[in-house]
Scaffold this active site. Structure first.
Site, mmCIF file in Angstrom:
data_model
loop_
_atom_site.group_PDB
_atom_site.id
_atom_site.type_symbol
_atom_site.label_atom_id
_atom_site.label_comp_id
_atom_site.label_asym_id
_atom_site.label_seq_id
_atom_site.Cartn_x
_atom_site.Cartn_y
_atom_site.Cartn_z
ATOM 1 N N LYS A 116 0.829 -1.212 0.000
ATOM 2 C CA LYS A 116 0.000 0.000 0.000
ATOM 3 C C LYS A 116 0.862 1.260 0.000
ATOM 4 C CE LYS A 116 -3.101 -2.846 -0.306
ATOM 5 N NZ LYS A 116 -3.482 -3.174 -1.666
ATOM 6 N N GLU A 199 -1.961 7.482 7.846
ATOM 7 C CA GLU A 199 -2.570 8.543 7.031
ATOM 8 C C GLU A 199 -3.464 9.390 7.930
ATOM 9 O OE1 GLU A 199 -4.869 6.754 3.885
ATOM 10 O OE2 GLU A 199 -3.119 6.231 2.699
ATOM 11 N N ARG A 293 -6.935 -6.240 -10.662
ATOM 12 C CA ARG A 293 -7.750 -7.358 -11.169
ATOM 13 C C ARG A 293 -9.036 -6.801 -11.771
ATOM 14 N NH1 ARG A 293 -9.001 -6.743 -5.639
ATOM 15 N NH2 ARG A 293 -11.186 -6.120 -5.439
HETATM 16 C C1 MV4 Z 1 -9.262 5.297 4.813
HETATM 17 C C2 MV4 Z 1 -10.435 5.838 5.377
HETATM 18 C C3 MV4 Z 1 -10.384 7.118 5.858
HETATM 19 N N1 MV4 Z 1 -9.235 7.824 5.808
HETATM 20 N N2 MV4 Z 1 -8.145 6.046 4.775
HETATM 21 C C4 MV4 Z 1 -10.972 0.872 4.239
HETATM 22 C C5 MV4 Z 1 -10.390 -0.299 3.515
HETATM 23 C C6 MV4 Z 1 -9.017 0.105 3.183
HETATM 24 N N3 MV4 Z 1 -8.671 -0.439 1.928
HETATM 25 C C7 MV4 Z 1 -9.002 1.595 3.213
HETATM 26 N N4 MV4 Z 1 -10.148 1.989 3.951
HETATM 27 C C8 MV4 Z 1 -10.307 3.262 4.398
HETATM 28 N N5 MV4 Z 1 -9.217 4.065 4.334
HETATM 29 C C9 MV4 Z 1 -8.151 7.268 5.270
HETATM 30 N N6 MV4 Z 1 -7.024 7.971 5.251
HETATM 31 C C10 MV4 Z 1 -11.586 5.047 5.395
HETATM 32 C C11 MV4 Z 1 -11.523 3.754 4.917
HETATM 33 C C12 MV4 Z 1 -12.758 3.036 4.994
HETATM 34 C C13 MV4 Z 1 -13.461 2.695 3.844
HETATM 35 C C14 MV4 Z 1 -12.964 2.972 2.581
HETATM 36 C C15 MV4 Z 1 -13.642 2.632 1.451
HETATM 37 C C16 MV4 Z 1 -14.866 1.993 1.583
HETATM 38 C C17 MV4 Z 1 -15.380 1.697 2.818
HETATM 39 C C18 MV4 Z 1 -14.686 2.023 3.960
HETATM 40 C C19 MV4 Z 1 -15.218 1.720 5.206
HETATM 41 C C20 MV4 Z 1 -14.523 2.053 6.315
HETATM 42 C C21 MV4 Z 1 -13.296 2.698 6.216
#
Ligand code: MV4
Length: 498
Positions: A116, A199, A293
């Site tokens: 990541k 982050e 993918r």
């Molecule tokens: C985040 C975020 C808020 N701020 N990064 C969730 C899965 C992972 N791949 C990254 N995710 C998130 N990263 C920052 N800096 C909130 C999430 C997140 C989220 C992101 C996309 C779709 C659904 C989510 C549900 C909870 C948290």
């Protein structure tokens, strides 16, 4: 062009790939485990090879057995689908070494984006905006220093992460040390790497992703966005194209599309891929990660662009150039997809595997059903119980919602519980209909529906209606009460929701 392609997957995505192979006149080789002996992908393929016992570690994740099957059946290429080995750089490299074409990006691109922080570095190289954060793994002291500079709340994430594992929000310095330890040990268990980066936390973001497609000669286009904000425990529930937000602010599509292409090209990316963005309350977007993918929700992009992504994946893997330029891509109408699961949404989404005794499928104008089930088939308990993806296309979002509600009403799966009735409620929800979507949507949706929150007299009625609704899910026998669509039951629920 390839004469035979092996599909290293199962379920609806294997069926989806077989359909395009058939249209292209290419032989389809299926693979299967014990649990999948009678599965539709095996029945639909031209040839099939047994991999091993039901646990995926002994079948669908066995790189050696899959490559043996490809050799035995003379498959010149392998489509990995999604999940399983689709984002496994070692598998892509093993295909490259075995002289079998991996239908996807290079193993180097998969590896670069699998980290990541590596993905963040590529995004920054390409000039795409990223959330303020670190580009390498850090110690808890470095996380503290980051927060002192940038302020709380912060989000600790696993470098090898994905799917929300090893992720912890931290709102004050008091909580940092424990959260860091929790995140690192969860990451170690999930990914065998405890590396953590940090982050700034974006509160209640939207999740909007861009589909990209590139050939092996450095040409790349984007096919617009998908709105995937409606998720539950990092599993998407409803997806749509276009995003209601982007549709209302049309300059966003080009800006996000160009950022996605630059991030992907920085990693030498080719074939189909998806660049995920978070969008904050001020409509600023930030690169999040890249999925290397074909994604579950690709049909909504296909419906609004008229492109067959699987066909293009195969042609690009075979060395073809992109057959269109960015200017030639046009978006038409609106598409929504519901992931139909064998699960009980009113019992904490408990999986509900079992035998399908009756199956009436939605059909008619603007409906697309990507499924893998038939009447008499038993949904195995060993795998993700995704039965089908129901997609509706129409000229406008409102019409697509109406069409989806019509199709959900036609859908009747007997013998197991499904989430079909749950989708009816989401699509009737005022916030959903207004396009006010964010990643906290499902949580708030349930909170809005809590009978306890209703006035006292109504609460009793609401509880009764909910109980009856639940009963109708348990005994899906008569034609009148399937999926809770009995006329009087529906009227009762509507009264409750008003
Ligand atoms: C985040 C975020 C808020 N701020 N990064 C969730 C899965 C992972 N791949 C990254 N995710 C998130 N990263 C920052 N800096 C909130 C999430 C997140 C989220 C992101 C996309 C779709 C659904 C989510 C549900 C909870 C948290």
């Amino acid at each position: 062009m390839f004469r035979k392609v092996l599909i290293a997957n199962r379920g609806e995505i294997a069926v989806r790939v077989i359909r395009t192979l058939r249209e292209m006149g290419i032989g389809a080789i299926a693979v299967y485990s014990d649990a999948d002996r009678t599965s539709l992908h095996v029945r639909m393929a031209d040839e099939a090879e047994y991999l091993g016992p039901s646990p995926s570690a002994e079948s669908y994740l066995r790189i050696d057995r899959i490559l043996d099957a490809a050799r035995k059946h003379g498959a010149e290429a392998i489509h990995p689908g999604y999940g399983f080995l689709s984002e496994n750089a070692e598998f892509a490299a093993a295909c490259e070494d075995a002289g079998v074409v991996f239908i996807g990006p290079s193993s180097a691109s998969i590896r670069a984006m699998g980290s990541k922080t590596g993905a963040r570095r590529n995004a920054q190289l390409g000039g795409a905006p990223v959330v303020p954060g670190t580009d390498h793994g850090i110690t808890s002291e470095e996380a503290r220093a980051f927060a002192q500079t940038h302020g709380y709340p912060i989000l600790l994430k696993a470098v090898a992460g994905g799917g929300g594992k090893g992720m912890r929000a931290v709102r004050s310095e008091t909580d940092l040390e424990a959260a860091f330890r929790d995140a690192a040990s969860e990451a170690e268990r999930a990914f065998r790497s405890s590396e953590i980066y940090v982050e700034k936390l974006i509160e209640q973001p939207r999740h909007i992703e861009i589909q990209v497609l590139g050939d092996q000669y450095g040409n790349m286009v984007h096919l617009g966005e998908r709105e995937c904000s409606i998720q539950r425990r990092h599993q998407k529930v409803v997806e749509e194209a276009p995003s209601p937000l982007v549709a209302a602010h049309s300059e966003m599509r080009q800006a996000m599309g160009e950022a996605a292409i630059r991030a992907a090209l920085a990693a030498g990316y080719y074939n189909a891929g998806t660049v995920e963005f978070l969008v904050d309350q001020d409509r600023r977007f930030y690169f999040l990660e890249m999925n290397t993918r074909l994604q579950v929700e690709h049909p909504v992009t296909e419906l609004v662009t008229g492109v067959d992504l699987v066909r293009l994946q195969i042609e690009i893997a075979d060395g073809a150039r992109l057959p269109f330029s960015q200017e030639e891509i046009a978006w038409r109408g609106s598409a929504i997809e519901c992931r139909i699961y064998a699960e009980d949404p009113y019992n904490d989404f408990l999986p509900s595997p079992g035998t399908i005794v009756r199956l009436d499928r939605p059909m008619g104008p603007g409906i697309r059903l990507d499924g893998c089930v038939y009447a008499g088939w038993t949904v195995p308990l060993e795998y993700d119980p995704l039965l089908a993806k129901l997609a509706a296309w129409a000229g406008t979002r409102d019409q697509a919602i109406a069409r989806m509600l019509r199709a959900l009403g036609e859908y009747d799966v007997g013998g197991i519980r499904t989430n079909i009735g749950f989708f009816r409620q989401i699509l009737e929800d005022e916030e959903f209909r207004a396009g006010r979507l964010h990643t906290g949507f499902i949580e708030q949706f349930f909170a809005r529906r809590k009978p306890a929150a209703a006035p006292s007299g109504l609460a009793a009625i609401a509880a009764l209606v909910a109980a009856l609704d639940h009963l109708s899910q348990e005994t899906p026998q008569g034609p009148a009460d399937r999926n809770g669509t009995s006329p009087w039951l529906a009227a009762g629920r509507e009264a409750m929701l008003r």
